[in-house]
Design a protein around this motif. Sequence first.
Motif, PDB file in Angstrom:
ATOM      1  N   LYS A 139      31.806  51.314  35.899  1.00  0.00           N
ATOM      2  CA  LYS A 139      33.245  51.432  34.990  1.00  0.00           C
ATOM      3  C   LYS A 139      34.286  52.177  35.638  1.00  0.00           C
ATOM      4  CE  LYS A 139      33.304  55.334  32.178  1.00  0.00           C
ATOM      5  NZ  LYS A 139      33.171  55.954  30.985  1.00  0.00           N
ATOM      6  N   GLU A 140      33.974  52.919  36.528  1.00  0.00           N
ATOM      7  CA  GLU A 140      35.185  53.511  37.296  1.00  0.00           C
ATOM      8  C   GLU A 140      35.741  52.386  38.477  1.00  0.00           C
ATOM      9  OE1 GLU A 140      36.802  56.458  36.457  1.00  0.00           O
ATOM     10  OE2 GLU A 140      35.457  56.380  34.912  1.00  0.00           O
ATOM     11  N   LEU A 141      34.735  51.687  39.003  1.00  0.00           N
ATOM     12  CA  LEU A 141      35.189  50.755  39.889  1.00  0.00           C
ATOM     13  C   LEU A 141      35.983  49.900  39.267  1.00  0.00           C
ATOM     14  CD1 LEU A 141      35.024  49.753  42.790  1.00  0.00           C
ATOM     15  CD2 LEU A 141      32.886  48.501  42.260  1.00  0.00           C
ATOM     16  N   VAL A 142      35.674  49.052  38.012  1.00  0.00           N
ATOM     17  CA  VAL A 142      36.590  48.171  37.517  1.00  0.00           C
ATOM     18  C   VAL A 142      37.869  48.668  37.149  1.00  0.00           C
ATOM     19  CG1 VAL A 142      36.405  46.409  35.584  1.00  0.00           C
ATOM     20  CG2 VAL A 142      34.251  46.850  36.954  1.00  0.00           C
ATOM     21  N   ALA A 143      37.771  49.919  36.496  1.00  0.00           N
ATOM     22  CA  ALA A 143      38.971  50.507  35.996  1.00  0.00           C
ATOM     23  C   ALA A 143      40.180  50.562  37.145  1.00  0.00           C
ATOM     24  CB  ALA A 143      38.657  51.851  35.205  1.00  0.00           C
ATOM     25  N   ASP A 144      39.489  50.849  38.483  1.00  0.00           N
ATOM     26  CA  ASP A 144      40.309  50.974  39.529  1.00  0.00           C
ATOM     27  C   ASP A 144      41.066  49.572  39.907  1.00  0.00           C
ATOM     28  OD1 ASP A 144      39.704  53.569  39.966  1.00  0.00           O
ATOM     29  OD2 ASP A 144      38.433  52.957  41.483  1.00  0.00           O
ATOM     30  N   PHE A 145      40.806  48.663  39.346  1.00  0.00           N
ATOM     31  CA  PHE A 145      41.438  47.190  39.466  1.00  0.00           C
ATOM     32  C   PHE A 145      42.689  47.446  38.713  1.00  0.00           C
ATOM     33  CE2 PHE A 145      42.505  43.441  37.235  1.00  0.00           C
ATOM     34  CZ  PHE A 145      42.689  42.598  38.522  1.00  0.00           C
ATOM     35  N   PHE A 146      42.514  47.905  37.379  1.00  0.00           N
ATOM     36  CA  PHE A 146      43.719  47.950  36.422  1.00  0.00           C
ATOM     37  C   PHE A 146      44.667  49.092  36.909  1.00  0.00           C
ATOM     38  CE2 PHE A 146      40.548  46.356  33.681  1.00  0.00           C
ATOM     39  CZ  PHE A 146      41.240  45.104  33.238  1.00  0.00           C
ATOM     40  N   LYS A 147      44.063  49.997  37.651  1.00  0.00           N
ATOM     41  CA  LYS A 147      44.944  51.139  38.330  1.00  0.00           C
ATOM     42  C   LYS A 147      45.728  50.941  39.410  1.00  0.00           C
ATOM     43  CE  LYS A 147      42.018  55.029  36.855  1.00  0.00           C
ATOM     44  NZ  LYS A 147      40.790  55.738  37.268  1.00  0.00           N
ATOM     45  N   GLU A 148      45.404  49.838  40.178  1.00  0.00           N
ATOM     46  CA  GLU A 148      45.931  49.299  41.152  1.00  0.00           C
ATOM     47  C   GLU A 148      47.235  48.410  40.828  1.00  0.00           C
ATOM     48  OE1 GLU A 148      43.425  47.486  44.065  1.00  0.00           O
ATOM     49  OE2 GLU A 148      42.201  49.139  44.237  1.00  0.00           O
ATOM     50  N   VAL A 149      47.278  47.970  39.674  1.00  0.00           N
ATOM     51  CA  VAL A 149      48.264  46.988  39.104  1.00  0.00           C
ATOM     52  C   VAL A 149      49.107  47.943  38.122  1.00  0.00           C
ATOM     53  CG1 VAL A 149      47.294  45.024  39.559  1.00  0.00           C
ATOM     54  CG2 VAL A 149      46.985  45.837  37.469  1.00  0.00           C
ATOM     55  N   ASN A 150      49.047  49.170  38.421  1.00  0.00           N
ATOM     56  CA  ASN A 150      49.980  50.017  37.734  1.00  0.00           C
ATOM     57  C   ASN A 150      49.903  49.890  36.160  1.00  0.00           C
ATOM     58  OD1 ASN A 150      50.928  51.583  39.840  1.00  0.00           O
ATOM     59  ND2 ASN A 150      52.189  50.075  40.412  1.00  0.00           N
ATOM     60  N   ALA A 151      48.973  49.396  35.532  1.00  0.00           N
ATOM     61  CA  ALA A 151      48.762  49.138  34.116  1.00  0.00           C
ATOM     62  C   ALA A 151      48.103  50.177  33.254  1.00  0.00           C
ATOM     63  CB  ALA A 151      47.994  47.867  34.186  1.00  0.00           C
ATOM     64  N   ASP A 152      48.672  51.363  33.235  1.00  0.00           N
ATOM     65  CA  ASP A 152      48.047  52.436  32.365  1.00  0.00           C
ATOM     66  C   ASP A 152      47.511  52.294  31.122  1.00  0.00           C
ATOM     67  OD1 ASP A 152      48.348  54.132  34.719  1.00  0.00           O
ATOM     68  OD2 ASP A 152      50.493  54.672  33.686  1.00  0.00           O
ATOM     69  N   VAL A 153      48.339  51.212  30.194  1.00  0.00           N
ATOM     70  CA  VAL A 153      47.953  51.063  28.992  1.00  0.00           C
ATOM     71  C   VAL A 153      46.672  50.000  28.956  1.00  0.00           C
ATOM     72  CG1 VAL A 153      48.636  49.760  26.973  1.00  0.00           C
ATOM     73  CG2 VAL A 153      50.362  51.117  28.046  1.00  0.00           C
ATOM     74  N   ALA A 154      46.511  49.142  30.028  1.00  0.00           N
ATOM     75  CA  ALA A 154      45.412  48.202  30.190  1.00  0.00           C
ATOM     76  C   ALA A 154      44.178  49.200  30.838  1.00  0.00           C
ATOM     77  CB  ALA A 154      45.904  47.281  31.353  1.00  0.00           C
ATOM     78  N   VAL A 155      44.444  49.975  31.319  1.00  0.00           N
ATOM     79  CA  VAL A 155      43.075  51.091  31.656  1.00  0.00           C
ATOM     80  C   VAL A 155      42.710  51.634  30.299  1.00  0.00           C
ATOM     81  CG1 VAL A 155      42.533  53.269  32.786  1.00  0.00           C
ATOM     82  CG2 VAL A 155      43.877  51.570  34.077  1.00  0.00           C
ATOM     83  N   LYS A 156      43.672  51.913  29.822  1.00  0.00           N
ATOM     84  CA  LYS A 156      43.072  52.554  28.425  1.00  0.00           C
ATOM     85  C   LYS A 156      42.432  51.597  27.392  1.00  0.00           C
ATOM     86  CE  LYS A 156      46.714  56.321  28.021  1.00  0.00           C
ATOM     87  NZ  LYS A 156      48.091  56.788  27.608  1.00  0.00           N
ATOM     88  N   CYS A 157      42.988  50.258  27.504  1.00  0.00           N
ATOM     89  CA  CYS A 157      42.184  49.374  26.776  1.00  0.00           C
ATOM     90  C   CYS A 157      40.991  49.040  27.293  1.00  0.00           C
ATOM     91  CB  CYS A 157      43.178  48.196  26.608  1.00  0.00           C
ATOM     92  SG  CYS A 157      44.510  48.184  25.632  1.00  0.00           S
ATOM     93  N   PHE A 158      40.741  48.853  28.399  1.00  0.00           N
ATOM     94  CA  PHE A 158      39.743  48.661  29.331  1.00  0.00           C
ATOM     95  C   PHE A 158      38.536  49.815  28.933  1.00  0.00           C
ATOM     96  CE2 PHE A 158      36.678  49.976  32.976  1.00  0.00           C
ATOM     97  CZ  PHE A 158      36.117  48.801  32.876  1.00  0.00           C
ATOM     98  N   LEU A 159      38.926  50.807  29.107  1.00  0.00           N
ATOM     99  CA  LEU A 159      38.013  52.007  28.622  1.00  0.00           C
ATOM    100  C   LEU A 159      37.650  51.994  27.208  1.00  0.00           C
ATOM    101  CD1 LEU A 159      39.628  55.027  30.727  1.00  0.00           C
ATOM    102  CD2 LEU A 159      37.504  53.609  31.186  1.00  0.00           C
ATOM    103  N   ALA A 160      38.519  51.723  26.344  1.00  0.00           N
ATOM    104  CA  ALA A 160      38.264  51.797  24.975  1.00  0.00           C
ATOM    105  C   ALA A 160      37.131  50.350  24.809  1.00  0.00           C
ATOM    106  CB  ALA A 160      39.481  51.293  23.986  1.00  0.00           C
ATOM    107  N   GLY A 161      37.425  49.356  25.422  1.00  0.00           N
ATOM    108  CA  GLY A 161      36.288  48.243  25.471  1.00  0.00           C
ATOM    109  C   GLY A 161      35.118  48.517  25.747  1.00  0.00           C
ATOM    110  N   TYR A 162      35.149  49.532  26.902  1.00  0.00           N
ATOM    111  CA  TYR A 162      33.865  49.729  27.312  1.00  0.00           C
ATOM    112  C   TYR A 162      33.029  50.571  26.672  1.00  0.00           C
ATOM    113  CZ  TYR A 162      30.499  51.356  30.792  1.00  0.00           C
ATOM    114  OH  TYR A 162      29.421  51.554  31.709  1.00  0.00           O
TER     115      TYR A 162
END
Length: 60
Positions: free
Chosen positions: A33-56
Amino acid sequence: MLGFTHRISEQTGDRLRAAWEAGVLSRRYDLDKELVADFFKEVNADVAVKCFLAGYEKGD
């Protein structure tokens, strides 16, 4: 998996749905989970990180 969700984003124009799907697929295939979430963090997409974690956590 990221390629698939990128395609969803391109087809629908909905990056947040793609992030959600990435979360669902990450859990389904027992990906780090953390490794994939880092992908979204790298593109400065905080809302996308939240959506990723919610989907997870809550996705089907």
